[in-house]
Enzyme design. Structure first.
Site, short mmCIF file in Angstrom:
data_model
loop_
_atom_site.label_atom_id
_atom_site.label_comp_id
_atom_site.label_asym_id
_atom_site.label_seq_id
_atom_site.Cartn_x
_atom_site.Cartn_y
_atom_site.Cartn_z
N HIS A 54 0.86 -1.18 0.00
CA HIS A 54 0.00 0.00 0.00
C HIS A 54 0.89 1.23 0.00
O HIS A 54 2.03 1.20 0.48
CB HIS A 54 -0.90 0.01 1.23
CG HIS A 54 -1.96 -1.03 1.21
ND1 HIS A 54 -3.05 -0.96 2.03
CD2 HIS A 54 -2.12 -2.16 0.47
CE1 HIS A 54 -3.84 -2.00 1.81
NE2 HIS A 54 -3.28 -2.74 0.86
N GLU A 56 0.88 3.88 1.78
CA GLU A 56 1.31 4.29 3.12
C GLU A 56 2.43 3.39 3.65
O GLU A 56 3.37 3.87 4.27
CB GLU A 56 0.12 4.24 4.10
CG GLU A 56 -1.02 5.14 3.74
CD GLU A 56 -2.10 4.46 2.90
OE1 GLU A 56 -3.23 4.94 2.89
OE2 GLU A 56 -1.80 3.43 2.24
N CYS A 84 -6.30 1.99 5.43
CA CYS A 84 -6.95 0.77 5.93
C CYS A 84 -6.45 0.50 7.36
O CYS A 84 -5.55 1.18 7.86
CB CYS A 84 -6.65 -0.40 5.01
SG CYS A 84 -4.93 -0.96 5.09
N CYS A 87 -2.65 -0.15 7.52
CA CYS A 87 -1.85 1.06 7.36
C CYS A 87 -2.01 1.99 8.54
O CYS A 87 -1.03 2.57 9.02
CB CYS A 87 -2.21 1.77 6.05
SG CYS A 87 -1.73 0.84 4.59
#
Length: 166
Positions: A54, A56, A84, A87
């Site tokens: 991801h 992040e 999410c 993260c």
């Protein structure tokens, strides 16, 4: 701090991800009014899909790898999509206390978790979350992604349906 300016930098990262065929999430971590590190979503394609890369998480890896040590509590993370749960917890465990995001993740967003109900490690953290900075601009990128018949990642999910109805 100019939230719109730094979110526009995260949106540039999201456009880059989209141009590479990836899910269009971009992230920047800002410190002392400058972009310190960036992250762009990777490995969301049908042939190489994983849920670790991801934007992040990639930005956090770059932050951890910096030679320059900073006071992470004074850093701010900007993301084009609400982080999410994975993260969000990685962000706060790594010392960042301010999160700014553009577009809400109605399917998997993790910033609404009630830290007060968790163990003391999390319960005592003071986290600031600011939603919807340049929301419309981020929404347009996600609409482009979900409208493209060549994009299969998260197709037909609650997030895709919600986005296309906006």
């Amino acid at each position: 701090m100019d939230y719109e300016f730094f979110m526009s930098k995260a949106l540039e990262e999201a456009h880059q991800a989209l141009s590479m065929g990836e899910f269009p999430v971009g992230c920047v971590i800002v410190y002392e009014n400058g972009v310190l590190v960036t992250g762009t979503r990777h490995d969301s394609g049908p042939d190489n899909q994983n849920e670790l890369d991801h934007a992040e998480m990639l930005a956090l890896r770059r932050l951890v790898g910096l030679e320059k040590k900073i006071d992470r509590e004074k850093a701010t993370l900007f993301s084009t999509l609400e982080p999410c749960l994975m993260c969000y917890t990685a962000i706060i465990v790594n010392g960042i206390r301010r999160i700014v995001y553009a577009y809400e993740d109605v399917m998997g967003g993790g910033t609404n978790i009630d830290l007060k109900r968790l163990n003391p490690f999390y319960r005592d953290m003071k986290i600031t979350v600011m939603p919807h900075v340049l929301r419309q601009e981020s929404l347009m990128i996600f609409k482009r992604f979900f409208s493209d018949p060549q994009r299969y990642y998260l197709k037909g999910t609650l997030l895709a349906q919600y986005t296309l109805k906006q």
